[in-house]
Design a protein around this motif. Structure first.
Motif, PDB file in Angstrom:
ATOM      1  N   ILE A 245       0.838  -1.202   0.000  1.00 34.00           N
ATOM      2  CA  ILE A 245       0.000   0.000   0.000  1.00 34.00           C
ATOM      3  C   ILE A 245       0.871   1.249   0.000  1.00 34.00           C
ATOM      4  CG2 ILE A 245      -1.717   1.327   1.300  1.00 34.00           C
ATOM      5  CD1 ILE A 245      -2.799  -1.331   2.345  1.00 34.00           C
ATOM      6  N   LEU A 246       1.902   1.247   0.828  1.00 30.65           N
ATOM      7  CA  LEU A 246       2.774   2.413   0.935  1.00 30.65           C
ATOM      8  C   LEU A 246       3.578   2.626  -0.351  1.00 30.65           C
ATOM      9  CD1 LEU A 246       4.053   2.017   4.605  1.00 30.65           C
ATOM     10  CD2 LEU A 246       2.269   3.538   3.751  1.00 30.65           C
ATOM     11  N   ASP A 247       3.960   1.528  -1.015  1.00 31.33           N
ATOM     12  CA  ASP A 247       4.656   1.655  -2.301  1.00 31.33           C
ATOM     13  C   ASP A 247       3.782   2.398  -3.305  1.00 31.33           C
ATOM     14  OD1 ASP A 247       7.201   0.548  -1.992  1.00 31.33           O
ATOM     15  OD2 ASP A 247       6.456  -1.497  -2.214  1.00 31.33           O
ATOM     16  N   GLU A 248       2.516   2.047  -3.322  1.00 28.46           N
ATOM     17  CA  GLU A 248       1.590   2.696  -4.246  1.00 28.46           C
ATOM     18  C   GLU A 248       1.415   4.173  -3.891  1.00 28.46           C
ATOM     19  OE1 GLU A 248      -2.914   1.794  -4.757  1.00 28.46           O
ATOM     20  OE2 GLU A 248      -1.843   0.437  -6.102  1.00 28.46           O
ATOM     21  N   ASP A 249       1.273   4.457  -2.596  1.00 28.54           N
ATOM     22  CA  ASP A 249       1.132   5.848  -2.160  1.00 28.54           C
ATOM     23  C   ASP A 249       2.398   6.647  -2.475  1.00 28.54           C
ATOM     24  OD1 ASP A 249      -1.375   5.274  -1.228  1.00 28.54           O
ATOM     25  OD2 ASP A 249      -0.791   5.077   0.869  1.00 28.54           O
ATOM     26  N   LYS A 250       3.553   6.015  -2.262  1.00 25.89           N
ATOM     27  CA  LYS A 250       4.829   6.678  -2.528  1.00 25.89           C
ATOM     28  C   LYS A 250       4.962   6.986  -4.021  1.00 25.89           C
ATOM     29  CE  LYS A 250       9.758   6.020  -1.435  1.00 25.89           C
ATOM     30  NZ  LYS A 250      10.401   5.704  -2.714  1.00 25.89           N
ATOM     31  N   HIS A 251       4.553   6.037  -4.857  1.00 28.59           N
ATOM     32  CA  HIS A 251       4.626   6.240  -6.308  1.00 28.59           C
ATOM     33  C   HIS A 251       3.712   7.391  -6.736  1.00 28.59           C
ATOM     34  CE1 HIS A 251       5.061   5.311 -10.550  1.00 28.59           C
ATOM     35  NE2 HIS A 251       3.751   5.246 -10.669  1.00 28.59           N
ATOM     36  N   LYS A 252       2.506   7.441  -6.179  1.00 24.88           N
ATOM     37  CA  LYS A 252       1.574   8.525  -6.510  1.00 24.88           C
ATOM     38  C   LYS A 252       2.159   9.874  -6.115  1.00 24.88           C
ATOM     39  CE  LYS A 252      -2.799   5.974  -6.066  1.00 24.88           C
ATOM     40  NZ  LYS A 252      -4.037   5.838  -5.245  1.00 24.88           N
ATOM     41  N   ARG A 253       2.777   9.921  -4.930  1.00 22.10           N
ATOM     42  CA  ARG A 253       3.362  11.164  -4.451  1.00 22.10           C
ATOM     43  C   ARG A 253       4.507  11.604  -5.354  1.00 22.10           C
ATOM     44  NH1 ARG A 253       3.513  13.375   0.940  1.00 22.10           N
ATOM     45  NH2 ARG A 253       5.163  14.920   1.140  1.00 22.10           N
ATOM     46  N   GLU A 254       5.362  10.654  -5.746  1.00 22.23           N
ATOM     47  CA  GLU A 254       6.498  10.977  -6.604  1.00 22.23           C
ATOM     48  C   GLU A 254       6.028  11.458  -7.971  1.00 22.23           C
ATOM     49  OE1 GLU A 254       8.589   7.308  -6.527  1.00 22.23           O
ATOM     50  OE2 GLU A 254       9.661   7.754  -4.643  1.00 22.23           O
ATOM     51  N   MET A 255       4.985  10.836  -8.519  1.00 20.59           N
ATOM     52  CA  MET A 255       4.457  11.255  -9.817  1.00 20.59           C
ATOM     53  C   MET A 255       3.844  12.650  -9.737  1.00 20.59           C
ATOM     54  SD  MET A 255       5.229   8.991 -12.011  1.00 20.59           S
ATOM     55  CE  MET A 255       4.203   9.529 -13.379  1.00 20.59           C
ATOM     56  N   LEU A 256       3.161  12.954  -8.627  1.00 18.65           N
ATOM     57  CA  LEU A 256       2.581  14.276  -8.445  1.00 18.65           C
ATOM     58  C   LEU A 256       3.675  15.333  -8.356  1.00 18.65           C
ATOM     59  CD1 LEU A 256       0.186  16.153  -7.916  1.00 18.65           C
ATOM     60  CD2 LEU A 256       0.343  15.559  -5.483  1.00 18.65           C
ATOM     61  N   GLU A 257       4.732  15.044  -7.586  1.00 22.17           N
ATOM     62  CA  GLU A 257       5.832  15.993  -7.451  1.00 22.17           C
ATOM     63  C   GLU A 257       6.533  16.189  -8.799  1.00 22.17           C
ATOM     64  OE1 GLU A 257       8.194  14.277  -4.393  1.00 22.17           O
ATOM     65  OE2 GLU A 257       6.960  15.071  -2.752  1.00 22.17           O
ATOM     66  N   ARG A 258       6.678  15.114  -9.571  1.00 20.78           N
ATOM     67  CA  ARG A 258       7.316  15.211 -10.887  1.00 20.78           C
ATOM     68  C   ARG A 258       6.474  16.079 -11.826  1.00 20.78           C
ATOM     69  NH1 ARG A 258       9.025   9.565 -13.175  1.00 20.78           N
ATOM     70  NH2 ARG A 258      10.110   9.652 -11.157  1.00 20.78           N
ATOM     71  N   ARG A 259       5.164  15.877 -11.770  1.00 19.33           N
ATOM     72  CA  ARG A 259       4.276  16.678 -12.612  1.00 19.33           C
ATOM     73  C   ARG A 259       4.332  18.145 -12.233  1.00 19.33           C
ATOM     74  NH1 ARG A 259      -2.047  15.555 -12.326  1.00 19.33           N
ATOM     75  NH2 ARG A 259      -1.825  16.946 -10.531  1.00 19.33           N
ATOM     76  N   GLN A 260       4.363  18.410 -10.930  1.00 21.71           N
ATOM     77  CA  GLN A 260       4.418  19.800 -10.466  1.00 21.71           C
ATOM     78  C   GLN A 260       5.709  20.473 -10.898  1.00 21.71           C
ATOM     79  OE1 GLN A 260       3.787  19.148  -6.270  1.00 21.71           O
ATOM     80  NE2 GLN A 260       1.563  19.453  -6.424  1.00 21.71           N
ATOM     81  N   ARG A 261       6.840  19.731 -10.838  1.00 23.72           N
ATOM     82  CA  ARG A 261       8.114  20.288 -11.291  1.00 23.72           C
ATOM     83  C   ARG A 261       8.085  20.582 -12.785  1.00 23.72           C
ATOM     84  NH1 ARG A 261      10.338  16.292  -7.816  1.00 23.72           N
ATOM     85  NH2 ARG A 261      10.815  14.954  -9.618  1.00 23.72           N
ATOM     86  N   ALA A 262       7.472  19.658 -13.550  1.00 21.30           N
ATOM     87  CA  ALA A 262       7.389  19.862 -14.996  1.00 21.30           C
ATOM     88  C   ALA A 262       6.523  21.066 -15.331  1.00 21.30           C
ATOM     89  CB  ALA A 262       6.820  18.605 -15.662  1.00 21.30           C
ATOM     90  N   GLU A 263       5.384  21.201 -14.647  1.00 18.22           N
ATOM     91  CA  GLU A 263       4.493  22.331 -14.895  1.00 18.22           C
ATOM     92  C   GLU A 263       5.160  23.658 -14.530  1.00 18.22           C
ATOM     93  OE1 GLU A 263       1.058  21.289 -12.638  1.00 18.22           O
ATOM     94  OE2 GLU A 263       0.156  20.092 -14.266  1.00 18.22           O
ATOM     95  N   LYS A 264       5.931  23.636 -13.433  1.00 16.70           N
ATOM     96  CA  LYS A 264       6.641  24.854 -13.026  1.00 16.70           C
ATOM     97  C   LYS A 264       7.696  25.234 -14.059  1.00 16.70           C
ATOM     98  CE  LYS A 264       9.308  26.869  -9.229  1.00 16.70           C
ATOM     99  NZ  LYS A 264       9.901  26.618  -7.877  1.00 16.70           N
ATOM    100  N   ALA A 265       8.414  24.226 -14.559  1.00 19.12           N
ATOM    101  CA  ALA A 265       9.451  24.486 -15.562  1.00 19.12           C
ATOM    102  C   ALA A 265       8.843  25.051 -16.840  1.00 19.12           C
ATOM    103  CB  ALA A 265      10.214  23.202 -15.865  1.00 19.12           C
ATOM    104  N   ILE A 266       7.688  24.513 -17.229  1.00 19.36           N
ATOM    105  CA  ILE A 266       7.017  24.990 -18.440  1.00 19.36           C
ATOM    106  C   ILE A 266       6.526  26.427 -18.254  1.00 19.36           C
ATOM    107  CG2 ILE A 266       4.987  24.670 -19.907  1.00 19.36           C
ATOM    108  CD1 ILE A 266       5.326  21.630 -19.402  1.00 19.36           C
ATOM    109  N   SER A 267       5.967  26.702 -17.063  1.00 18.81           N
ATOM    110  CA  SER A 267       5.408  28.031 -16.820  1.00 18.81           C
ATOM    111  C   SER A 267       6.474  29.119 -16.762  1.00 18.81           C
ATOM    112  CB  SER A 267       4.603  28.034 -15.517  1.00 18.81           C
ATOM    113  OG  SER A 267       5.452  27.847 -14.396  1.00 18.81           O
TER     114      SER A 267
END
Length: 276
Positions: A245-267
């Motif tokens: 369960i924690l692996d799945e939660d950790k993966h979701k968190r990492e993907m969200l942080e990656r998306r946020q970094r990408a969106e910030k870089a684009i903006s």
């Protein structure tokens, strides 16, 4: 009709790796619970070349280990098994020869158990659990740490109680996370047995948990029904379920942080000349 649940008739271990890196001290396991090439778990660990994957507490990551000390002759092994003598061996991490783990085992057909380990199971498992610190609530992190420590010292019921509390809160957390999206009411979930809760949440839980949901029926047992050995034997299964369960939660968190970094870089990327 009685709701009592018999001790689960399931393989206690799926591999030698699970035994070495997950089984608590003093918990007894049947040789037959592990399928090996030779058909003997003890033979594979002490006589044949041994290569296993497990969490290295020195590298702080999963690594490949091989036995570097403790190989014995088949006759000596048979003598040790016949007389229930303690036997030991050492495995070494492929990344660094100074990263070793030592095991002391007691073998008496048809049972095998760990009676010593260094670094301890608590050291290894708690170091591994730290990788989930970002997705664990402080209360869950503390109780997971306590559960692993107790199990490492052969305390079955106490370790299982803490681990069960963490697992139940994680399952309840999944319900809370998706109940609005799914249109669920509390009445849809509260009062169900653990097996039923896992089935209810099957689209929002790791497939491993859903496929093995009948195993978690033991979580519905009352405290007065639990036995020390039963709890120790169920501990590793439940710990893995929590890590899934924690692996799945950790993966979701990492993907969200990656998306946020990408969106910030684009903006913040400068507009091309002449763009409007």
């Amino acid at each position: 009709m009685s709701d009592s649940i018999a001790e689960p008739k399931i393989p206690l271990l799926s591999s030698i790796e699970d035994f070495l890196f997950g089984a608590p001290l003093y918990a007894e396991y049947d040789f037959a619970s592990v399928a090996t090439e030779s058909g003997s778990m003890a033979f594979d660990m002490f006589v044949q070349p041994l290569v296993v994957d497990g969490y290295c507490p020195h590298c702080h990551k999963v690594a490949t280990f091989s036995r570097t000390a403790g190989t014995i002759q088949i006759g000596d092994l048979e003598h040790a098994v016949k007389n229930a003598e303690a036997v030991g061996f050492e495995i070494t991490c492929a990344r660094d020869q100074n990263h070793t783990v030592l095991f002391i085992l007691r073998i008496k057909k048809p049972l095998i158990q760990k009676i010593g380990q260094y670094p301890s199971l608590a050291d290894i498992a708690n170091d591994e659990s730290r990788t989930y610190r970002q997705v664990l609530k402080s209360e869950d992190g503390a109780e997971l740490h306590r559960a692993i420590g107790l199990a490492a010292h052969g305390v079955g019921v106490g370790s299982f109680v803490y681990l069960r509390r963490v697992f139940e809160r994680l399952i309840a957390g999944r319900f809370e996370e998706f109940k609005v999206q799914e249109g669920w009411s509390d009445a849809d979930f509260v009062g169900k047995r653990m097996e039923e809760k896992i089935e209810f949440l099957k689209h929002h839980l790791p497939d491993f948990l859903v496929r093995n949901r009948k195993v978690y029926a033991i979580l519905s047992k009352g405290m007065h029904e639990l036995e020390e050995t039963e709890c120790l034997n169920a501990f590793e299964m439940l710990k893995h379920a929590i890590f899934y369960i924690l692996d799945e939660d950790k993966h979701k968190r990492e993907m969200l942080e990656r998306r946020q970094r990408a969106e910030k870089a684009i903006s913040t990327f400068p507009a091309q000349k002449g763009s409007k």
